[in-house]
Write an enzyme that holds these catalytic residues in place. Structure first.
Site, PDB file in Angstrom:
ATOM      1  N   GLU A 112     -13.317   5.417   3.923  1.00 11.23           N
ATOM      2  CA  GLU A 112     -13.354   4.745   5.216  1.00 11.23           C
ATOM      3  C   GLU A 112     -14.510   5.180   6.093  1.00 11.23           C
ATOM      4  O   GLU A 112     -14.834   4.513   7.078  1.00 11.23           O
ATOM      5  CB  GLU A 112     -12.018   4.988   5.906  1.00 11.23           C
ATOM      6  CG  GLU A 112     -10.915   4.501   4.987  1.00 11.23           C
ATOM      7  CD  GLU A 112      -9.531   4.859   5.457  1.00 11.23           C
ATOM      8  OE1 GLU A 112      -8.619   4.077   5.184  1.00 11.23           O
ATOM      9  OE2 GLU A 112      -9.353   5.899   6.093  1.00 11.23           O
ATOM     10  N   GLN A 118       0.830  -1.209   0.000  1.00  6.47           N
ATOM     11  CA  GLN A 118       0.000   0.000   0.000  1.00  6.47           C
ATOM     12  C   GLN A 118       0.862   1.256   0.000  1.00  6.47           C
ATOM     13  O   GLN A 118       0.356   2.355  -0.168  1.00  6.47           O
ATOM     14  CB  GLN A 118      -0.937   0.007   1.223  1.00  6.47           C
ATOM     15  CG  GLN A 118      -2.078  -0.995   1.089  1.00  6.47           C
ATOM     16  CD  GLN A 118      -3.041  -0.967   2.263  1.00  6.47           C
ATOM     17  OE1 GLN A 118      -3.218  -1.968   2.936  1.00  6.47           O
ATOM     18  NE2 GLN A 118      -3.694   0.164   2.519  1.00  6.47           N
ATOM     19  N   ARG A 122      -9.627  -0.183   7.106  1.00  4.90           N
ATOM     20  CA  ARG A 122     -10.562   0.721   6.450  1.00  4.90           C
ATOM     21  C   ARG A 122     -10.948   1.885   7.346  1.00  4.90           C
ATOM     22  O   ARG A 122     -12.118   2.216   7.522  1.00  4.90           O
ATOM     23  CB  ARG A 122     -11.816  -0.019   5.999  1.00  4.90           C
ATOM     24  CG  ARG A 122     -12.479   0.744   4.863  1.00  4.90           C
ATOM     25  CD  ARG A 122     -13.584  -0.024   4.216  1.00  4.90           C
ATOM     26  NE  ARG A 122     -14.065   0.756   3.077  1.00  4.90           N
ATOM     27  CZ  ARG A 122     -14.494   0.222   1.952  1.00  4.90           C
ATOM     28  NH1 ARG A 122     -14.498  -1.057   1.777  1.00  4.90           N
ATOM     29  NH2 ARG A 122     -14.926   0.986   0.985  1.00  4.90           N
ATOM     30  N   CYS A 123      -9.943   2.495   7.942  1.00  5.40           N
ATOM     31  CA  CYS A 123     -10.199   3.722   8.693  1.00  5.40           C
ATOM     32  C   CYS A 123      -8.881   4.431   8.834  1.00  5.40           C
ATOM     33  O   CYS A 123      -7.844   3.848   8.617  1.00  5.40           O
ATOM     34  CB  CYS A 123     -10.771   3.428  10.079  1.00  5.40           C
ATOM     35  SG  CYS A 123      -9.585   2.711  11.217  1.00  5.40           S
TER      36      CYS A 123
END
Ligand SMILES: Cc1cc2nc3c(=O)[nH]c(=O)nc-3n(C[C@H](O)[C@H](O)[C@H](O)COP(=O)(O)OP(=O)(O)OC[C@H]3O[C@@H](n4cnc5c(N)ncnc54)[C@H](O)[C@@H]3O)c2cc1C
Lengths: 284, 805
Positions: free
Chosen positions: B759, B236, B383-384
């Protein structure tokens, strides 16, 4: 998730299968749809040096309904059970149960024979076959024999079937009356938290016959004779249902797993069975 | 060159710029199975690696015998810590300032830990050889509970010097990692001690896992002739990986090329550096051949970065009228065996101190104790943004508990405490400056859209019917209002391993008026190739369909910190807009020259520069691009390129209002989500369809986390949820219908006003689902029940409340 090395065989007749089973004994296994066996091989929980694929073996498929007897070939898939119009009419509980197994992809591969031969307490068909009092036909080096589903299961993954025998078909009398297969699961593709198969006969307002079996609530499927007896001769009212559920709960022995603790499973088993009885009675 | 459309509306439509629901360009290849993932990479002579992993959660490794494995035909090498030690690679630094074993060095600290790395001719031989490596273990006491670990005599990390400070200050116990504090503790305690009303609760956000569809993997290829290392991987943050690889290996950075190809989901799981990457690099250096390592699903769930695992003890105080006066929070954070949290260096608990949420809370304090246990390391932002979902869950539970304490409607309690529109930019008690918001408008819109008052009436009737024995189903209305903090972040206080968290974009306009733009980020499904082209289309006047977006190859893309924490649009998106503006500025000069007027006499209009007051005289971007390469223009260099590095002045603060309506069967613990309404305000909306897709996906992950997904261990530290049979991933069947909505409050400091959205649905969704479960039982006095709310846990709530009697 990579299986240990194995040799692959694809015989075309039962004799060929049995010859291989005799030759390799414990080291050989037949494979039907492979949807229980292959995952276990990939997890290296099952080591199968000699894998015998049944896909090309003649005479193992087909569904026939004759003179009130239903015979289903071992290699009939769960999708076949769902799609067969005659079967849906003669024994609708099969379709209802099959639709609650896994997901469509698995059902196109998974077979009835594999499901009942596997011996996994999570499989749905064994309990259902006990409910229907089915007979399993086994063919081995010494010929053919028949074993009742109710006598087939000894412990998890341990069955009456000898290592060199192949299960070729399942047969049972077309059931009469009301039916229901109720199953609670966490999600699509999951095995049962608790499931119940119920067939009820009805004359007037009376229950004339009752057969009750439960899935994944013990290390083997549980056919509860006492639960059925508790309904017979009653009008399947609240008291009778309570008695039947109590009897069934005395016969199960669930263990704790990720689906939940024992107290929860027992509670859900009671609820699911109650619902199955009510639904079967309403259809009877 | 005269095929341009003159109608302005058509020109705008042709551009497919910002605000347009442009279809995702990536999907053409993804839906046809033509993506190119790490596992699709096949290099000549490539070898395959596989790990021997520990079956124990805590054990001494007494000996490792590789003879039988080496004797297997096709096995090339078996690496152990001993082989890595001369290279100082048997341990590696973590993103959190700790260090982590690459291969077991004397002991193992979690089940699934990497013990030896087998390299073989093919993947099958490698798996067989793994079975043949004999490891002699001596079991040690296992610590699974962080509250026990922080008191236990058992020392987990024998490598750490007793009593010495850690990366974040003093450690008060051998299993303690840090205490991190923010806010005014004394003032907060004083306010709470003297408050009219105080609600106190322990809120646990359980351990879970991002579980991307594609697991982690890498292909390392060391070319011994030219000394270049190429590393393909599921990264990522590919640029950071290159820098880290250079620092660790001593290979000069220009000799390392890192490539992130298509990535099948990341969700934070692919931010960290894993032993598999290091081992494939070493194995390629040792063997002189490319080495591939791709983990399987069980390895991914058991050994790569988990998320959450926060025990949050809260106290919230208010006046009798419901005005919140203070918030106190102490977190016991279970970090597992190594502190490998992916957070900006200065923030060992991420941005958890956004936990005052959307409310105007005058004083607050947060203290976070990090603790070692015998669990897998990680602690990534699933996802945050960093620990933001924990913070949102905490405050949204505390609000509900306070509402009970006050005997007040929880929607109303939120409303009277929201930060008002006129308070922005708002300074929070814990040090953040919220950029913009209009919470009351969003809340009112949400409540009226779902018919809130009617829902409450129906719920009250249901409770009565339940009490009369007419139904066994209760109804919950789950409310959630969240404020996120995303777009890390300002270089002055945000860095990863010393690298400031700016991002970048480089654009080249080709002579015929199409373009390529490269960014420092990397899409893992977010649709960058679609949306960044839209930003550029609007900024430069070149149609999005004529712009290629490329990311992930460190040899070609400008340096950037990657994609996670909803930072791509806030940071790289800003760089993209600004690079586009540089192009436009130069284009303006060229246009003016071509029109033979002064620069100030032309103005930009969709896809061209027009003469002010005489729009029939214009030069299209296409013409300008051509001229840039073909005409000698006095005082202007040939070509049309720009690069922009963007250091954001502040974070962005997206927010939203979610409502979940759920029926709960008290007998079986099953649930039925009748309605889910999600209003998101992510500032300027670049592509409404992509936003909707992100919201649907994020809500479904939130559903998973709230309703069943967890990484669970037994007392011996065995991971009980290592397969997708037990680790809950919802299918279409379990996923409810979502209704999405929005308000639009642009960020005042972002060049295009965009805030990020990927997110938000996870951050806001988890409390909405969880609050719905809680709310169903509110009438019976339930205050707090920990997630995940799977069947048996919901059943247990009912059972504990006596609803089965
Ligand atoms: C994701 C998933 C979810 C599932 N969920 C369910 C579920 O909810 N309920 C359920 O009931 N099942 C479920 N299954 C199992 C699925 O239905 C299997 O396909 C079935 O249990 C076995 O059938 P099979 O044909 O695949 O057998 P195989 O996997 O090929 O064989 C299973 C075992 O039976 C033996 N065997 C197979 N055929 C014969 C034969 N003719 N004679 C002798 N021995 C034989 C094999 O040697 C093996 O030991 C699930 C499977 C998966 C992958």
């Amino acid at each position: 998730m990579i299986p240990a090395p194995f040799d692959y065989y694809r015989p075309t007749d039962i004799a060929g299968v049995i010859a291989l089973l005799e030759e390799h004994g414990d080291d050989a296994r037949v494979m039907a749809g492979g949807h229980s066996l292959i995952p276990m091989m990939k997890l290296r929980m099952a080591e199968v040096p000699h894998l015998i694929d049944l896909q090309d073996v003649a005479g193992l498929d087909g569904i026939s309904i004759e003179g009130g007897t239903i015979r289903i070939g071992a290699m009939a898939t769960q999708a076949d059970l769902i799609d067969h119009a005659g079967l849906a009419e003669a024994a609708p509980i099969l379709r209802e149960a099959a639709l609650q197994i896994a997901d469509p992809q698995v059902r196109y591969m998974g077979t009835l024979g594999g499901n009942v031969a596997n011996g996994d307490p999570g499989n749905d068909m064994p309990g259902l076959m006990q409910c229907l009092d089915a007979q399993f036909t086994l063919v081995g080096p010494d010929g053919e024999r028949s074993v009742a589903a109710r006598d087939f299961y000894e412990a998890a993954y341990m069955t009456e079937r000898a290592d060199e025998e192949v299960l070729t078909s399942v047969s049972f009398a077309a059931p009469a009356g009301g039916y229901a297969y109720e199953k609670q699961k966490r999600k699509i593709g999951d095995y049962a938290t608790a499931a119940a198969a119920v067939q009820l006969g009805k004359e007037g307002a009376q229950c004339t016959a009752a057969s009750i079996a439960m899935t994944n609530l013990s290390d083997v499927p549980v056919w509860s004779q006492a639960a059925g007896a508790a309904l017979q001769g009653t009008s399947v009212d609240e008291t009778a249902i309570k008695a039947a559920v109590e009897a069934a709960l005395a016969d199960i022995d669930p263990t704790e797993d990720n689906r939940g603790p024992v107290a929860f499973k027992r509670h859900v088993a009671g609820v699911i069975l109650t619902r199955a009885i009510q639904s079967a009675w309403a259809r009877a | 060159m005269k095929d341009e459309v003159d109608n302005r509306e058509e020109r705008v439509a042709n551009l497919k710029g910002m605000g347009c629901a442009r279809k995702r360009v990536e999907d053409v290849r993804f839906t046809q199975g033509k993506g190119n993932y790490v596992d699709d990479i096949k290099l000549p002579g490539m070898l395959h690696g596989d790990f021997v992993r520990s079956p124990y959660a805590h054990a001494r490794v007494k000996s490792i015998n590789i003879d039988a494995a080496m004797a297997l035909d096709g096995v090339v090498a078996v690496l152990t810590a001993k082989d890595l030690e001369p290279l100082s690679l048997h341990w590696m630094p973590t993103l959190a300032g700790d260090k982590q074993m690459v291969l077991a060095d004397g002991k193992v600290l979690f089940q699934g830990q990497e013990v030896a790395f087998v390299v073989a001719r093919d993947r099958y031989v490698a798996a067989d050889a793994v079975e043949l490596v004999e490891v002699d273990y001596e079991e040690l006491p296992v610590l699974i509970d962080p509250f026990e670990a922080i008191k236990s005599d058992t020392v987990l990390r024998e490598d750490l010097e007793d009593g010495a400070d850690g990366a974040h200050g003093p450690r008060r116990h051998h299993n303690h990692i840090f205490l991190w504090e923010e806010g005014d503790k004394a003032a907060t305690e004083e306010v709470i001690d003297s408050a009219e009303v105080v609600a106190e609760e322990m809120v646990y956000y359980h351990r879970t896992h991002p579980c991307p569809l594609e697991t982690c993997g890498a292909v390392a290829s060391m070319d011994k002739v030219n000394g270049k290392l190429t590393l393909y991987g599921t990264f990522q943050a590919p640029h950071v990986v290159r820098t880290v690889a250079s620092l660790l290996s001593g290979i000069e950075e220009h000799n390392i090329r890192v490539v992130s190809p298509d990535i099948g989901g990341g969700f934070g799981n692919k931010v960290g550096v894993y032993p598999g990457y290091v081992c494939s690099i070493v194995a390629s250096i040792v063997t002189g051949q490319p080495v591939k390592w791709v983990e399987d699903r069980m390895e991914n769930l058991m050994a790569t970065a988990f998320a959450r695992d926060y025990w949050m003890k809260g106290k919230i105080s208010a006046t009798k009228g419901g005005k919140i006066t203070g918030l106190h929070c102490h977190v016991t954070a279970d970090h597992g065996a190594f502190d490998a949290c992916a957070d900006p260096t200065k923030y060992p608990a991420g941005f958890f101190h956004i936990c005052t949420g959307s409310y105007d809370i005058p004083v607050a304090y947060v203290g976070v104790d990090g603790v070692y246990t015998n669990k897998a390391p990680g602690g990534v932002a699933y996802r945050c943004s960093f620990r933001v979902t924990e913070a949102a869950y905490f405050i949204e539970r505390m609000i509900e508990v306070l509402a009970m304490e006050l005997n007040m409607d929880a929607a109303e309690l939120r409303r009277i405490n929201f930060i008002r529109k006129d308070q922005f930019p708002y300074q929070s008690a814990l040090g953040w400056e919220y950029d913009s918001g209009d919470y009351h408008t969003a809340w009112d819109k949400a409540l009226s859209s779902v018919g809130y008052d009617d829902l409450r009436r129906e719920q009250a009737e249901r409770v009565e019917a339940f009490k009369r024995g007419e139904t066994r189903k209760l109804m919950g209305v789950g409310l959630s209002f969240f404020t996120e903090i995303v777009g890390a972040g300002p270089v002055k206080n945000c860095d990863i391993l010393g690298m400031g968290m700016f991002d970048s974009c480089e654009i080249r306009i080709h002579p015929t008026g199409s373009a390529i733009a490269r960014l420092g980020t990397i899409s893992q499904g977010q649709g960058h190739a679609t949306t960044f082209a839209q930003i550029l289309a609007t900024e430069t006047g070149i149609p999005a369909d004529s712009i290629t977006i490329e990311e992930g190859d460190t040899d070609t893309a400008p340096y950037g910190l990657g994609t996670y924490g909803s930072r791509s649009t806030p940071v790289a998106g800003a760089a993209t807009a600004l690079a586009g503006r540089k192009i436009r500025a130069k284009a303006q000069m060229i246009a003016a020259y071509l029109l033979e007027v002064h620069d100030d006499d032309v103005e930009f209009d969709v896809d061209r520069f027009v003469l002010k007051g005489a729009p029939e005289r214009f030069k299209t971007m296409k013409e300008i691009a051509y001229a840039a390469y073909n005409q000698a223009i006095p005082g202007i260099e040939p070509g049309l390129e720009a690069v922009s590095y963007y250091d954001p002045p502040n974070m962005t603060y997206p927010f939203g209002a979610y409502v979940c309506v759920m029926d709960v069967d008290v007998d079986t613990g099953t649930t039925d989500i009748r309605q889910f309404y999600a209003l998101d305000d992510c500032g300027t909306r670049i592509n409404p369809m992509v936003i909707e897709g992100q919201v649907h996906g994020g809500l479904t992950e939130a559903l998973a986390i709230a309703m069943g997904q967890e990484i669970a261990y037994d007392d011996l530290g065995n991971c009980k949820t290592g397969t997708l049979m037990d680790f809950f991933i919802p299918t279409a069947w379990e996923t409810p219908n979502y209704v999405t909505d929005h308000t639009e409050t642009p960020s005042p400091h972002h060049p295009i006003g965009a805030k990020g959205v990927g997110e938000s649905p996870n951050v806001g969704g988890v409390p909405a689902f969880s609050n719905a479960v809680h709310d169903a039982f509110r009438a019976f006095g339930l205050r707090q029940a920990h997630m995940p709310h799977d069947h048996w846990r919901i059943w247990k709530i009912a059972n504990d409340l006596g609803l089965h009697d």
